[in-house]
Design an enzyme around this catalytic site. Structure first.
Site, mmCIF file in Angstrom:
data_model
loop_
_atom_site.group_PDB
_atom_site.id
_atom_site.type_symbol
_atom_site.label_atom_id
_atom_site.label_comp_id
_atom_site.label_asym_id
_atom_site.label_seq_id
_atom_site.Cartn_x
_atom_site.Cartn_y
_atom_site.Cartn_z
ATOM 1 N N LYS A 54 27.730 40.485 8.715
ATOM 2 C CA LYS A 54 28.737 40.800 9.735
ATOM 3 C C LYS A 54 29.203 39.522 10.438
ATOM 4 O O LYS A 54 30.399 39.326 10.668
ATOM 5 C CB LYS A 54 28.168 41.800 10.756
ATOM 6 C CG LYS A 54 28.015 43.199 10.165
ATOM 7 C CD LYS A 54 27.203 44.132 11.062
ATOM 8 C CE LYS A 54 26.939 45.450 10.348
ATOM 9 N NZ LYS A 54 25.988 46.319 11.062
ATOM 10 N N GLN A 98 22.248 46.495 16.416
ATOM 11 C CA GLN A 98 21.855 46.792 15.033
ATOM 12 C C GLN A 98 20.706 47.807 15.020
ATOM 13 O O GLN A 98 19.690 47.619 15.670
ATOM 14 C CB GLN A 98 21.440 45.484 14.329
ATOM 15 C CG GLN A 98 21.134 45.656 12.854
ATOM 16 C CD GLN A 98 22.348 46.101 12.030
ATOM 17 O OE1 GLN A 98 23.455 45.608 12.214
ATOM 18 N NE2 GLN A 98 22.131 47.044 11.118
ATOM 19 N N ASP A 121 31.202 50.243 16.930
ATOM 20 C CA ASP A 121 30.500 51.015 15.896
ATOM 21 C C ASP A 121 30.911 52.488 15.936
ATOM 22 O O ASP A 121 30.661 53.233 15.004
ATOM 23 C CB ASP A 121 28.976 50.927 16.121
ATOM 24 C CG ASP A 121 28.301 50.018 15.097
ATOM 25 O OD1 ASP A 121 28.914 49.744 14.047
ATOM 26 O OD2 ASP A 121 27.158 49.599 15.368
#
Ligand code: NDP
Length: 286
Positions: A54, A98, A121
């Site tokens: 990412k 994460q 997200d």
């Protein structure tokens, strides 16, 4: 005849190229770079790889990323404090925690602490609710990537009259992709570990999304000839090779199939970048 592959890697590349151009044009006018903050707690090996990919993708398109590594012993309060700091930071437009978090940290409380306007997200309840209600918000990246892949298949822009079957009902993939398919007028069936006779459902699918995490779960006999099959699963086969939930033999039955690797995975990262750039645009307008 073998079905056509839906090339997620190529599609993701074109999304990233577009974003690169958009950001270069914005930079030329003096606009600030979009900022993504990634919080990585602990040292889960897979998470480290995902986070590295990412951060690399951000650099390629011109998004400023900050990786905050915290030890596995980080307390709930410490992590919440970091999230609150990032919520207040005007240079940060996207916050990504994460997952999975180490034991002892309450995932749902941490996710709830992220400012929904920076939740790139798309996991916050506000964004999940917006998706449910068909209101603007951030869509979760993996299901959004599935829909963008479907856009490239002829006749799949409207799914009216088509049956979509989703195998898996997680908050991050199965449920949101089912809602997105429904919003496109498909008749949707969602299957899970308690579904008896899975094949009876999957065999009726014009669009089949496999999001389980079990190598080879979907075999050729479970797929309707001519179906579009999106394989979200990420698994290792007995040789340690990366593979999805869909067996290789399905390519002989499906009309279109997304491969693993090179399918949904790269799209997930491309849509994360898209959401971050979109968040920066919305913050600039606010
Ligand atoms: P979860 O483990 O959260 O959910 C898996 C789902 O599959 C559950 O709903 C479970 O049912 C269902 N399931 C399990 N076994 C069966 C079975 N035999 N038949 C039918 N359904 C079954 O996984 P995620 O949704 O997070 O991820 C799914 C897969 O997608 C994983 O391989 C993951 O690595 C991958 N993934 C890939 C991404 C990408 O970028 N390509 C991003 C995110 C995930 P129940 O609810 O009843 O337990």
């Amino acid at each position: 005849m073998a079905g056509q592959l839906i090339d997620g890697a190529a599609l993701a590349r074109s999304i990233r190229e577009q974003l690169t151009q958009t950001l270069a044009a914005a930079a030329a006018t003096g606009a600030a770079r979009p900022g993504l903050a990634v919080l990585l707690v602990g040292d889960d090996a897979a998470s480290q790889v995902y986070v590295r990919n990412k951060v690399k993708a951000c650099a390629e398109v011109g998004v400023a990323s900050t990786l905050l590594r915290l030890p596995a012993q980080t307390s709930q309060d410490e992590l919440l404090a970091r999230v609150h700091e990032l919520n207040q930071d005007p240079t940060v437009h996207g916050i990504l925690v994460q997952l999975p978090l180490p034991p002892g940290l309450d995932e749902s409380r941490i996710m709830a602490a992220i400012d929904p306007a920076k939740d790139v997200d798309g996991f916050h309840a506000v964004n999940a609710g917006a998706l449910l209600l068909g209101q603007p918000g951030f869509w979760p990246c993996t299901p959004h990537g599935c829909m963008r892949m479907l856009d490239t298949v002829p006749g799949m822009q409207s799914l009216r009259g088509k049956h979509a079957v989703v195998v898996g009902r997680s908050h991050i993939v199965g449920k949101p992709v089912a809602l997105m398919l429904l919003a496109r007028d498909a008749t949707v069936t969602v299957c899970h570990s308690g579904t008896p006779d899975l094949a009876a459902h999957t065999r009726t699918a014009d669009v089949l999304v496999a999001a389980v995490g079990r190598a080879g779960l979907i075999t050729a006999g479970m797929v309707k000839p001519g179906a579009v099959v999106l394989d979200v699963g990420i698994n290792r086969d007995s040789q340690g090779k990366l593979c999805g939930d869909v067996a290789a033999s399905v390519a002989q039955v499906a009309a279109y199939l997304s491969p693993v690797p090179g399918g949904v995975g790269p799209m997930t990262i491309a849509l994360l970048l898209h959401n971050t750039v979109e968040s920066a645009r919305r913050h600039a307008l606010a």
